[in-house]
Write a protein that holds these residues in place. Structure first.
Motif, mmCIF file in Angstrom:
data_model
loop_
_atom_site.group_PDB
_atom_site.id
_atom_site.type_symbol
_atom_site.label_atom_id
_atom_site.label_comp_id
_atom_site.label_asym_id
_atom_site.label_seq_id
_atom_site.Cartn_x
_atom_site.Cartn_y
_atom_site.Cartn_z
ATOM 1 N N MET A 1 -10.641 -10.691 -20.395
ATOM 2 C CA MET A 1 -9.196 -10.614 -20.539
ATOM 3 C C MET A 1 -8.805 -9.164 -20.824
ATOM 4 S SD MET A 1 -6.715 -12.470 -23.301
ATOM 5 C CE MET A 1 -5.909 -13.625 -22.227
ATOM 6 N N ALA A 2 -7.685 -8.756 -20.292
ATOM 7 C CA ALA A 2 -7.161 -7.409 -20.516
ATOM 8 C C ALA A 2 -5.657 -7.500 -20.740
ATOM 9 C CB ALA A 2 -7.456 -6.522 -19.308
ATOM 10 N N LEU A 3 -5.093 -6.482 -21.366
ATOM 11 C CA LEU A 3 -3.642 -6.409 -21.482
ATOM 12 C C LEU A 3 -3.059 -6.261 -20.086
ATOM 13 C CD1 LEU A 3 -3.131 -3.974 -24.507
ATOM 14 C CD2 LEU A 3 -3.122 -6.466 -24.529
ATOM 15 N N SER A 4 -1.837 -6.754 -19.889
ATOM 16 C CA SER A 4 -1.170 -6.548 -18.613
ATOM 17 C C SER A 4 -0.988 -5.046 -18.398
ATOM 18 C CB SER A 4 0.189 -7.253 -18.587
ATOM 19 O OG SER A 4 1.057 -6.682 -19.545
ATOM 20 N N GLU A 5 -0.876 -4.648 -17.146
ATOM 21 C CA GLU A 5 -0.768 -3.224 -16.813
ATOM 22 C C GLU A 5 0.402 -2.557 -17.532
ATOM 23 O OE1 GLU A 5 -0.145 -0.397 -12.872
ATOM 24 O OE2 GLU A 5 -0.676 -2.508 -12.615
ATOM 25 N N ASN A 6 1.549 -3.238 -17.570
ATOM 26 C CA ASN A 6 2.737 -2.649 -18.196
ATOM 27 C C ASN A 6 2.602 -2.532 -19.713
ATOM 28 O OD1 ASN A 6 3.819 -2.407 -15.670
ATOM 29 N ND2 ASN A 6 5.251 -4.103 -15.891
ATOM 30 N N LEU A 7 2.048 -3.560 -20.343
ATOM 31 C CA LEU A 7 1.864 -3.485 -21.795
ATOM 32 C C LEU A 7 0.791 -2.452 -22.135
ATOM 33 C CD1 LEU A 7 3.139 -4.798 -24.311
ATOM 34 C CD2 LEU A 7 1.103 -6.234 -24.446
ATOM 35 N N GLN A 8 -0.216 -2.334 -21.294
ATOM 36 C CA GLN A 8 -1.256 -1.322 -21.508
ATOM 37 C C GLN A 8 -0.656 0.083 -21.471
ATOM 38 O OE1 GLN A 8 -4.778 -1.849 -22.112
ATOM 39 N NE2 GLN A 8 -4.538 0.299 -22.714
ATOM 40 N N ALA A 45 -4.305 -14.578 -34.652
ATOM 41 C CA ALA A 45 -3.528 -14.588 -33.410
ATOM 42 C C ALA A 45 -4.441 -14.986 -32.257
ATOM 43 C CB ALA A 45 -2.935 -13.212 -33.150
ATOM 44 N N PRO A 46 -3.949 -15.751 -31.313
ATOM 45 C CA PRO A 46 -4.784 -16.078 -30.157
ATOM 46 C C PRO A 46 -4.923 -14.860 -29.244
ATOM 47 C CG PRO A 46 -2.570 -16.934 -29.853
ATOM 48 C CD PRO A 46 -2.625 -16.357 -31.243
ATOM 49 N N ASN A 47 -5.996 -14.850 -28.448
ATOM 50 C CA ASN A 47 -6.089 -13.817 -27.419
ATOM 51 C C ASN A 47 -4.856 -13.911 -26.551
ATOM 52 O OD1 ASN A 47 -9.467 -14.429 -27.489
ATOM 53 N ND2 ASN A 47 -8.714 -12.348 -27.638
ATOM 54 N N GLY A 48 -4.364 -12.781 -26.063
ATOM 55 C CA GLY A 48 -3.171 -12.791 -25.228
ATOM 56 C C GLY A 48 -2.695 -11.392 -24.936
ATOM 57 N N ASP A 49 -1.518 -11.306 -24.367
ATOM 58 C CA ASP A 49 -0.936 -10.039 -23.952
ATOM 59 C C ASP A 49 -0.082 -9.482 -25.093
ATOM 60 O OD1 ASP A 49 -0.580 -7.966 -22.175
ATOM 61 O OD2 ASP A 49 1.017 -8.961 -21.044
ATOM 62 N N TRP A 50 -0.740 -8.994 -26.132
ATOM 63 C CA TRP A 50 -0.065 -8.445 -27.310
ATOM 64 C C TRP A 50 -0.893 -7.296 -27.873
ATOM 65 C CZ3 TRP A 50 -2.995 -8.281 -31.663
ATOM 66 C CH2 TRP A 50 -4.021 -9.228 -31.798
ATOM 67 N N LYS A 97 5.517 -11.582 -22.615
ATOM 68 C CA LYS A 97 5.477 -12.819 -21.850
ATOM 69 C C LYS A 97 6.452 -12.647 -20.698
ATOM 70 C CE LYS A 97 5.637 -17.791 -22.188
ATOM 71 N NZ LYS A 97 5.814 -18.961 -23.048
ATOM 72 N N ASN A 98 5.919 -12.479 -19.495
ATOM 73 C CA ASN A 98 6.735 -12.293 -18.286
ATOM 74 C C ASN A 98 7.660 -11.090 -18.404
ATOM 75 O OD1 ASN A 98 5.593 -14.655 -17.144
ATOM 76 N ND2 ASN A 98 7.046 -15.889 -18.307
ATOM 77 N N GLU A 99 7.140 -9.981 -18.891
ATOM 78 C CA GLU A 99 7.871 -8.728 -19.060
ATOM 79 C C GLU A 99 9.004 -8.840 -20.086
ATOM 80 O OE1 GLU A 99 6.193 -6.239 -17.542
ATOM 81 O OE2 GLU A 99 4.996 -7.875 -16.790
ATOM 82 N N GLY A 139 9.029 4.163 -15.114
ATOM 83 C CA GLY A 139 9.620 3.157 -14.239
ATOM 84 C C GLY A 139 9.202 1.740 -14.579
ATOM 85 N N ILE A 140 8.772 1.513 -15.820
ATOM 86 C CA ILE A 140 8.332 0.187 -16.254
ATOM 87 C C ILE A 140 9.363 -0.378 -17.210
ATOM 88 C CG2 ILE A 140 6.573 -1.083 -17.530
ATOM 89 C CD1 ILE A 140 4.572 1.082 -16.609
ATOM 90 N N LYS A 141 9.938 -1.511 -16.836
ATOM 91 C CA LYS A 141 10.954 -2.136 -17.683
ATOM 92 C C LYS A 141 10.364 -3.356 -18.379
ATOM 93 C CE LYS A 141 15.706 -3.804 -17.881
ATOM 94 N NZ LYS A 141 15.977 -3.098 -19.107
ATOM 95 N N LEU A 142 10.217 -3.229 -19.676
ATOM 96 C CA LEU A 142 9.871 -4.356 -20.533
ATOM 97 C C LEU A 142 11.112 -4.637 -21.372
ATOM 98 C CD1 LEU A 142 6.288 -3.339 -21.737
ATOM 99 C CD2 LEU A 142 6.865 -5.094 -20.070
ATOM 100 N N THR A 143 11.663 -5.812 -21.245
ATOM 101 C CA THR A 143 12.893 -6.168 -21.948
ATOM 102 C C THR A 143 12.586 -6.658 -23.354
ATOM 103 O OG1 THR A 143 13.913 -6.786 -19.857
ATOM 104 C CG2 THR A 143 14.946 -7.646 -21.859
ATOM 105 N N LEU A 144 13.265 -6.097 -24.337
ATOM 106 C CA LEU A 144 13.131 -6.551 -25.721
ATOM 107 C C LEU A 144 13.971 -7.810 -25.869
ATOM 108 C CD1 LEU A 144 11.907 -5.995 -28.472
ATOM 109 C CD2 LEU A 144 13.850 -4.504 -28.961
ATOM 110 N N ALA A 145 13.320 -8.957 -25.739
ATOM 111 C CA ALA A 145 14.024 -10.240 -25.706
ATOM 112 C C ALA A 145 14.262 -10.828 -27.093
ATOM 113 C CB ALA A 145 13.239 -11.232 -24.852
#
Length: 196
Positions: A1-8, A45-50, A97-99, A139-145
């Motif tokens: 498992m790896a972090l998503s490209e944008n979160l990385q 925390a569970p493994n995940g994109d964090w 989670k989904n950007e 050019g990476i948009k991660l929305t603070l939801a």
């Protein structure tokens, strides 16, 4: 498992990262103040994109403060008593989670939990700034939801108030009204409890 490209990419922009969901199933939050009663808390925390980072340590710029020739972009970035906004909480967890980013801001307090509002406000603005830089320059948009704020306080051998095992729904979306939980030193909590 790896972090998503944008979160990385966001992870790589920060110098005070501590744990990430690709490699860890816990987050150790530590207080370095020698007088603190609450020295550490572990979030499971569970493994995940964090990933988590420690803005309170990162803001100190220990290596840079020694330089008398330090050049900064603005007096707003100076460290000093007259700049109350230059404060930070002990830990931030950014969950993708989904950007869509959920930011969990956590501060450890010994005894009576006070003085956290400015720390949360300043850290929240830093997170928003980092996300803005990521979008503007990469050019990476991660929305603070979502944003959640939690104060863990105490530090005695066992908390005075017993709590239920199932967390009650709480509203923790403002820095001046965080979720507060009394915990013992070296307590272990599930991260999801702070995200309700």
């Amino acid at each position: 498992m790896a972090l998503s490209e944008n979160l990385q990419k966001l992870y790589d922009m920060l110098s005070c990262c501590t744990y990430n969901g690709a490699q860890h199933t816990h987050i150790l939050i530590e207080e370095t103040d020698q007088l603190a009663k609450l020295k550490k808390v572990t979030l499971k925390a569970p493994n995940g994109d964090w990933f988590s980072f420690c803005p309170d340590e990162g803001r100190k710029c220990k290596r840079l403060q020694a330089s008398s020739n330090l050049v900064i972009m603005s007096p707003l970035l100076k460290i000093g008593e007259k700049h109350d906004h230059h404060r930070a909480c002990d830990c931030v967890v950014l969950i993708n989670k989904n950007e869509q980013i959920t930011a969990l801001y956590i501060d450890l307090k010994s005894g009576n939990p006070v003085g956290y509002k400015g720390q949360f406000q300043s850290t929240r603005q830093f997170v928003r700034y980092a996300l803005g830089l990521l979008e503007e320059f990469h050019g990476i948009k991660l929305t603070l939801a979502q944003e959640r704020f939690a104060v863990l306080y105490g530090g005695e051998q066992s908390p005075l108030n017993k709590t239920t095992t199932v967390p009650k729904p709480i509203k923790t979306t403002q820095p001046d009204a965080p979720y507060k939980k009394e915990v013992s030193n070296a307590a272990e909590l599930k991260m999801n409890e702070l995200l309700v």
